[in-house]
Each structure stands twice: as structure tokens, then as C-alpha cells.
Write a protein that holds these residues in place. Structure first.
Motif, PDB file in Angstrom:
ATOM      1  N   GLN A   1      20.764  -9.023  -5.353  1.00  0.00           N
ATOM      2  CA  GLN A   1      20.928  -9.955  -4.242  1.00  0.00           C
ATOM      3  C   GLN A   1      22.051 -10.959  -4.443  1.00  0.00           C
ATOM      4  OE1 GLN A   1      16.921 -11.497  -3.707  1.00  0.00           O
ATOM      5  NE2 GLN A   1      16.470  -9.925  -2.187  1.00  0.00           N
ATOM      6  N   GLN A   2      22.582 -11.074  -5.667  1.00  0.00           N
ATOM      7  CA  GLN A   2      23.729 -11.941  -5.865  1.00  0.00           C
ATOM      8  C   GLN A   2      24.948 -11.405  -5.134  1.00  0.00           C
ATOM      9  OE1 GLN A   2      22.382  -9.989  -8.103  1.00  0.00           O
ATOM     10  NE2 GLN A   2      23.983  -8.829  -9.171  1.00  0.00           N
ATOM     11  N   ASP A   3      25.003 -10.080  -4.955  1.00  0.00           N
ATOM     12  CA  ASP A   3      26.108  -9.454  -4.228  1.00  0.00           C
ATOM     13  C   ASP A   3      25.683  -8.931  -2.865  1.00  0.00           C
ATOM     14  OD1 ASP A   3      28.133  -9.803  -6.146  1.00  0.00           O
ATOM     15  OD2 ASP A   3      27.422  -8.095  -7.281  1.00  0.00           O
ATOM     16  N   LEU A   4      24.421  -8.562  -2.740  1.00  0.00           N
ATOM     17  CA  LEU A   4      23.907  -8.003  -1.496  1.00  0.00           C
ATOM     18  C   LEU A   4      22.697  -8.819  -1.040  1.00  0.00           C
ATOM     19  CD1 LEU A   4      24.106  -4.250  -2.558  1.00  0.00           C
ATOM     20  CD2 LEU A   4      25.680  -5.445  -1.035  1.00  0.00           C
ATOM     21  N   PRO A   5      22.929 -10.036  -0.543  1.00  0.00           N
ATOM     22  CA  PRO A   5      21.805 -10.911  -0.180  1.00  0.00           C
ATOM     23  C   PRO A   5      20.996 -10.417   1.006  1.00  0.00           C
ATOM     24  CG  PRO A   5      23.876 -11.859   0.555  1.00  0.00           C
ATOM     25  CD  PRO A   5      24.227 -10.669  -0.283  1.00  0.00           C
ATOM     26  N   THR A   6      21.590  -9.564   1.827  1.00  0.00           N
ATOM     27  CA  THR A   6      20.858  -8.947   2.938  1.00  0.00           C
ATOM     28  C   THR A   6      21.231  -7.469   3.007  1.00  0.00           C
ATOM     29  OG1 THR A   6      22.593  -9.408   4.583  1.00  0.00           O
ATOM     30  CG2 THR A   6      20.890 -11.095   4.292  1.00  0.00           C
ATOM     31  N   MET A   7      20.286  -6.655   3.403  1.00  0.00           N
ATOM     32  CA  MET A   7      20.552  -5.220   3.585  1.00  0.00           C
ATOM     33  C   MET A   7      19.411  -4.636   4.405  1.00  0.00           C
ATOM     34  SD  MET A   7      22.793  -2.862   2.961  1.00  0.00           S
ATOM     35  CE  MET A   7      23.716  -3.713   1.662  1.00  0.00           C
ATOM     36  N   SER A   8      19.742  -3.773   5.348  1.00  0.00           N
ATOM     37  CA  SER A   8      18.701  -3.188   6.192  1.00  0.00           C
ATOM     38  C   SER A   8      19.061  -1.763   6.580  1.00  0.00           C
ATOM     39  CB  SER A   8      18.486  -4.029   7.460  1.00  0.00           C
ATOM     40  OG  SER A   8      19.699  -4.228   8.152  1.00  0.00           O
ATOM     41  N   THR A   9      18.030  -1.008   6.953  1.00  0.00           N
ATOM     42  CA  THR A   9      18.189   0.352   7.459  1.00  0.00           C
ATOM     43  C   THR A   9      17.732   0.398   8.908  1.00  0.00           C
ATOM     44  OG1 THR A   9      17.878   1.366   5.295  1.00  0.00           O
ATOM     45  CG2 THR A   9      17.499   2.762   7.203  1.00  0.00           C
ATOM     46  N   ILE A  10      18.562   0.974   9.766  1.00  0.00           N
ATOM     47  CA  ILE A  10      18.295   1.028  11.197  1.00  0.00           C
ATOM     48  C   ILE A  10      18.075   2.474  11.620  1.00  0.00           C
ATOM     49  CG2 ILE A  10      19.094   0.331  13.477  1.00  0.00           C
ATOM     50  CD1 ILE A  10      18.847  -1.932  11.313  1.00  0.00           C
ATOM     51  N   ASP A  11      16.967   2.733  12.293  1.00  0.00           N
ATOM     52  CA  ASP A  11      16.707   4.022  12.915  1.00  0.00           C
ATOM     53  C   ASP A  11      17.376   3.993  14.285  1.00  0.00           C
ATOM     54  OD1 ASP A  11      15.736   6.239  14.242  1.00  0.00           O
ATOM     55  OD2 ASP A  11      13.660   5.957  13.637  1.00  0.00           O
TER      56      ASP A  11
ATOM     57  N   ALA B   1      12.944  -0.439  15.275  1.00  0.00           N
ATOM     58  CA  ALA B   1      14.270   0.051  14.899  1.00  0.00           C
ATOM     59  C   ALA B   1      14.624  -0.258  13.450  1.00  0.00           C
ATOM     60  CB  ALA B   1      15.325  -0.544  15.826  1.00  0.00           C
ATOM     61  N   ILE B   2      14.222  -1.416  12.960  1.00  0.00           N
ATOM     62  CA  ILE B   2      14.564  -1.838  11.599  1.00  0.00           C
ATOM     63  C   ILE B   2      13.467  -1.328  10.669  1.00  0.00           C
ATOM     64  CG2 ILE B   2      15.050  -3.787  10.075  1.00  0.00           C
ATOM     65  CD1 ILE B   2      15.727  -5.361  12.728  1.00  0.00           C
ATOM     66  N   ILE B   3      13.735  -0.246   9.962  1.00  0.00           N
ATOM     67  CA  ILE B   3      12.698   0.419   9.169  1.00  0.00           C
ATOM     68  C   ILE B   3      12.710  -0.010   7.706  1.00  0.00           C
ATOM     69  CG2 ILE B   3      12.595   2.397  10.710  1.00  0.00           C
ATOM     70  CD1 ILE B   3      14.279   3.948   8.682  1.00  0.00           C
TER      71      ILE B   3
ATOM     72  N   HIS C   1      16.173 -10.800   9.458  1.00  0.00           N
ATOM     73  CA  HIS C   1      15.231  -9.731   9.812  1.00  0.00           C
ATOM     74  C   HIS C   1      15.876  -8.349   9.912  1.00  0.00           C
ATOM     75  CE1 HIS C   1      11.781 -12.398  10.607  1.00  0.00           C
ATOM     76  NE2 HIS C   1      12.709 -13.271  10.996  1.00  0.00           N
ATOM     77  N   GLY C   2      17.200  -8.257   9.738  1.00  0.00           N
ATOM     78  CA  GLY C   2      17.804  -6.937   9.664  1.00  0.00           C
ATOM     79  C   GLY C   2      18.929  -6.644  10.630  1.00  0.00           C
TER      80      GLY C   2
END
Length: 413
Positions: free
Chosen positions: A271-281, A357-359, A371-372
Motif C-alpha cells: 500500500q505504500q505504492d498502491l494505496p488503492t486498487m480495485s477490480t471491476i466486472d 460492479a466492484i468485485i 470504494h473502488g
């Protein structure tokens, strides 16, 4: 840490039924003599061999991320292609030529020793949709597989687009991205299974809607990605590739959805480099667009004082010029200052559609309301230049709704 259930550990991987040796293993053995031998290390390139996964890395690094993106390709090379996976990159850097490599396992750090398949010269515009289309067609034709993942490594800017080329072009717009994938699919007959944006700000509602028909799953970050002073870090990292290959070696079936979730799981440990990440259907983005249109019409027609909405916008989780879509709606639903039940009901519909949508989603404690998916929610009512050309703007009344924030008067649709 905020994370939905993701990855191979928390989700069952389906064992293949007992049968003869997998087809791709047989093909590998039968066709090995036909494989082309390229590059100074005389390594074999499994051209034409059907495997389970093909990873196409589009390194649009003709910019100030050049060295970092090359380092990320080098990290992928430390895993390399195997009997079940093709790893291929088209890497364009700030200095030198644009080159295509077939990544073979190599432990030397700081240098790419994999076979170079093609030197495309110094003047390749990676921001041109035709360049991306050509790479996809070439990759799928020469390195066939059951599933295809495409990772774009470059700068990103949400509704501005992604894949920046400072020397030969500009940046590929969301419409350009969509056109590139559509044109490739017309030729290959194959849709991208997992589209990963190793770029900033690309977990964007408008972008996901634009690309809903050209990729099955999108993996991206709401926030800018960080790394060594520059907003970049590798999404398709060594750990992700290795864990997939390990599962496939055990003859386990890894679906595109499982793999897309796995990326998010691993991001939660960086999370120091990727503080947010999400997968979308993306199959759910049509419903999101419909819900957003209803919400937009309610904003246009509400008697709620626009200053109340502006204050909610100000408090919404922020990612540079974008705001978290879900958090904005959530505050409206929970606001005691808003008495318009129609507006609240439409906001709730948006939240419900986003939950579908945000899985997968993870965020650091710095972003408790990530939230994504984020989007343009401008407090001054002015969307970005070119916004009206997006499919989202054409299919919803969102830009018209935002325009009503310029004043406090109720505006009929």
C-alpha cells in the motif's frame, strides 16, 4: 485495510478433471522444434504454441517513467514465460527504440536478456490507438492462449486517458482505448479477459463505462500510484505471475475473475505504492450507467440547495481532480440536510449497482472512503474539456447535472 474477499487463498480454485496430459503441454513438446530462436541468449520462443494465459504488457514509457517501467519488465523477466504462460512486452522508452520481447526467465537484475522479437525503431507513437491494436493482434496471433491479460504501463489521468508518449504523441483517450480494443477484436475474435491499468487514476467510472464491452474485467487504482518519487509501480508483479504459474502447474483452473482479484489482494500488501486498487466486472457497468442517469436527473430536478450538494462534494474522498462515486452517493443518502427522498433513493440505486460492479477493492487507512471507482464530480459544475464526447456523458445526464451546481436554482430537465 479495506478489502473485499479476493485472491486464490480466499476463493476456491477449480481442479481440472482427470484426463490425458493438457493439450498445451502436448503442443509444447510437439512444436518445440518449430519454435523460433531469437536473441543473444539463444532461448526458445514458444511462438504459435497454445497455452492457458498470454500476458501482453504495453509499456508506454517514452516519458519520465522510462527507467521504472523497464525495471518492472525486468521484474517480470525474473519469472519469465513457462509451459502455461506467455509473457510478452512492447516497450517504448524515453531514449532508444521501441522493442518487442518474449520474456524468458532470467535472474540478472537491471538488464533485459530475453529474446527481442522486433525492433520497431525510435518513432513509435504508443498513444496512437492503431499502435495498441497492432500489438494486440500480433500478440494474440503469435502467442495464442485460453485467456488474455493486457497490462498498460504508463501515465494515466482518468477521463483524460492513459498511455502517454512524450516524444511521438500525447495520451490515448478513453475513446481511443475503446477503439483500439474494438479494432483488435474484429480481427482476432477475442476479447481481453483482464485489462490492467498500471497507471494513475484509472479506476474511473467514466473509463470503466467506456470500456465495458471490450474487456471482461478491469484492474486499476483510484489514486495515483507511488514509487521511488514517481507515481508508478508494477501491478503485474513477480508475485502475481509466480502464484498463477504455480497454480497452473498443479493443474488448477484459474479464471480471469480469480486472477483479477489476485492482483488486488497482492496490492493490499504494497500500500505504500498502491494505496488503492480495485477490480471491476464490466458486465455490470451498463447497470451503473443506468443508475447514474437516474441519479443525474434527480440532481437536476431536486429542490435541495445546491450549496448543500457542493459541501458534500467537498467532503467526498478525493483523488486529485476526481471524487469517489460511492462515497458521494452515500453521504447524500445519510444527509439530514437533504429531505428529497427521490434524490436519496436514486443515490442508493447507484450504490447498489456499484456494489455489483466492484468485485474486489482494497485501500489503505489514508483513504477510508475509497470504494473502488471515482469520477468527475466538480464542485464548480465544470466537467473537463472533451467530457461530452465520452460514452458515459452521451448515455447519462451527468454533465448536465453537474452544470446545475453553478447556481442554486432548481433546473428542470
Amino acid at each position: 485495510m479495506n478489502i473485499k474477499t479476493t485472491g486464490f487463498v480466499n476463493e476456491q480454485i477449480i481442479p481440472e478433471r482427470k484426463k490425458a496430459a493438457p493439450k498445451q503441454n502436448t503442443e509444447t513438446q510437439q512444436n518445440i522444434g518449430d519454435n523460433v530462436s531469437l536473441g543473444s541468449n539463444d532461448s526458445k520462443v514458444d511462438q504459435g504454441v497454445h497455452k492457458k494465459w498470454t500476458f501482453l504488457h504495453y509499456g508506454a514509457a517514452d516519458n519520465n517513467l522510462s527507467d521504472l517501467i523497464k525495471m518492472d519488465v525486468d521484474e517480470m523477466e525474473r519469472v519469465g514465460s513457462d509451459i502455461n504462460t506467455h509473457l510478452v512486452t512492447q516497450l517504448d522508452q524515453e531514449r532508444g527504440d521501441c522493442k518487442r520481447y518474449y520474456l524468458i526467465k532470467d535472474d540478472q537484475v537491471g538488464k533485459l536478456n530475453s529474446p527481442m522479437l522486433e525492433n520497431m525503431g525510435p518513432s513509435v507513437d504508443m498513444s496512437d490507438p492503431k499502435t495498441l491494436t497492432d500489438f494486440i493482434k500480433w500478440g494474440i496471433k503469435n502467442f495464442p492462449s485460453d485467456n488474455v491479460a493486457l497490462i498498460i504501463g504508463s501515465h494515466g489521468g482518468g477521463t483524460l486517458g492513459a498511455a502517454a508518449d512524450d516524444r511521438d504523441g500525447d495520451i490515448m483517450s478513453p475513446q481511443g482505448l475503446r477503439q483500439a480494443f474494438e479494432d483488435a477484436e474484429k480481427v482476432t475474435g477475442k476479447k481481453i479477459d483482464v485489462l490492467g491499468f498500471d497507471c494513475c487514476l484509472m479506476a474511473n467510472t467514466e473509463v470503466a463505462y467506456e470500456l465495458k464491452d471490450v474487456a471482461n474485467f478491469i484492474v486499476a487504482s483510484e489514486e495515483s500510484e507511488g514509487g521511488d518519487g514517481w507515481p508508478y509501480h508494477n501491478v503485474l508483479n513477480e508475485k502475481v505471475i509466480y502464484s498463477l504459474q504455480k497454480a497452473l502447474t498443479k493443474r488448477l483452473t484459474v479464471t480471469p475473475e480469480q486472477f483479477a482479484k489476485k492482483i488486488v489482494t497482492d496490492a493490499s500488501h504494497a500500500q505504500q505504492d498502491l494505496p488503492t486498487m480495485s477490480t471491476i466486472d464490466t458486465s455490470k457497468m451498463g447497470a451503473v450507467g443506468k443508475a447514474m442517469d437516474g441519479f443525474a436527473q434527480s440532481i437536476i430536478n431536486t429542490d435541495t440547495n445546491k450549496n448543500t450538494l457542493k459541501e458534500i462534494i467537498r467532503k467526498t474522498e478525493k483523488f486529485e481532480d476526481f471524487k469517489d462515486t460511492y462515497h458521494f452517493c452515500e453521504q447524500i443518502v445519510n444527509s439530514k440536510a437533504i429531505t428529497d427522498e427521490k434524490l436519496k433513493a436514486e443515490a442508493q440505486k447507484v450504490m447498489d449497482s456499484l456494489n455489483e460492479a466492484i468485485i474486489a477493492n482494497q485501500s489503505s487507512s489514508e483513504y477510508p472512503n475509497a470504494h473502488g471507482l471515482q469520477m468527475e464530480i466538480p464542485g464548480n459544475g465544470k466537467v473537463s474539456q472533451g467530457y461530452k464526447e465520452l460514452a458515459f456523458a452521451k448515455d447519462t445526464g451527468w454533465d448536465e447535472a453537474m452544470a446545475t451546481l453553478k447556481n442554486n436554482k432548481k433546473t428542470k430537465a
